[in-house]
Write a protein that holds these residues in place. Structure first.
Motif: not given
Ligand code: SF4
Ligand code: SF4
Length: 268
Positions: A157-159, A163, A192-194, A200-202, A249-251, A256
């Protein structure tokens, strides 16, 4: 033992070990069902990790001569642990306890898997769940999350966390053996939604020190937060944790993108 029998016995042993730790040893944490996958020790991706993770990242065959398989498992935290870490401020005590207990559980699983495989005539090398990294560079010679990616357990994911189908909140264990087990299929779609559609950037906004950006990850800034949490929460046992970027976060608990793509149930 054939490959299928080895696989069945590994999966049973991991499940039993978790249940024993919960019910007999009275662990406070609760895990969702484990995810288990296998990578070929000959996979060329392991050599590429030297460019991505660190030039000193090991290949499975450096760790164990004649290695055939890398076994990787993900122990996902349950929703209660994840939700406890939501919100601003330091990590929750529940999250820190889950981190410490999961490290103990991973050690127990690895020991039991090693014993079982060795009893069947196979060689095994294990790596600790944590604190196997260079404290100056903050890079590991054996990155469990990259190993898990190679085995098809999920996508980054972006983090910068993996995921999986059960989300990103949890911990990974891995070991190397010369037993052959059919490799799992690698995931090719984003989780990852981003990365999927930029929606997403949560995780970026949840990081208390801005260590996460779209183009970089400041691991040193992140480690300062983790050490501060360890000092505050559990100095003796080194619970160097934060996990804010994976807790609300959504993940955190699911993939997600896969969830979005599930067919909707028809209206009643
Ligand atoms: S919070 Fe959103 S942008 Fe960050 S890793 Fe999860 S899905 Fe990706
Ligand atoms: S673990 Fe904490 S400090 Fe590190 S990147 Fe995630 S939110 Fe930021």
């Amino acid at each position: 033992m054939d490959a299928e029998a080895i696989k069945t016995s590994i999966e049973q042993l991991i499940t039993n070990c978790i249940s024993d730790y919960r019910l007999v040893q009275k662990a406070r944490s609760v895990w969702k069902a484990p995810l288990i996958a296998y990578a070929s020790a000959r996979d060329p991706l392991f050599t590429k990790f030297r460019n991505v993770v660190s030039p000193s990242h090991h290949t499975p065959r450096q760790l164990l001569s004649g290695a055939e398989t890398v076994i990787v498992y993900f122990l996902p935290f349950n929703e209660r642990i994840v939700r406890s870490n939501a919100g601003p401020g330091p990590s929750s005590r529940e999250w820190a306890v889950a981190y410490l207990e999961t490290n103990t559980l991973i050690h127990a699983i690895n020991e039991q898997l090693m014993q079982s495989l060795e009893q069947n005539g196979y060689a095994v090398t294990t790596m600790p769940a944590t604190h196997n990294f260079d404290t100056k560079q903050l890079v590991s010679p054996w990155s469990h999350k990259h190993i898990a990616y190679a085995a098809g357990l999920g996508k980054f994911g972006l983090h910068h966390m993996l995921i999986t189908a059960q989300g990103a909140a949890g911990r990974l264990g891995s070991l190397v053996t010369n037993a052959y087990i059919t490799p799992s299929a690698r995931v090719d779609k984003e989780a990852c939604l981003y990365k999927h559609d930029g929606s997403c950037r949560a995780c970026l906004s949840l990081c208390p020190v801005g260590a996460l950006r779209e183009t970089r990850f400041d691991r040193h800034a992140c480690y300062v937060v983790c050490r501060e949490n360890a000092r505050r929460l559990n100095p003796e046992e080194k619970a160097e944790v934060c996990g804010k970027c994976v807790s609300v976060t959504p993940c955190a608990l699911t993939d997600p993108v896969a969830d979005q793509q599930k067919p909707q149930a028809p209206d009643a």
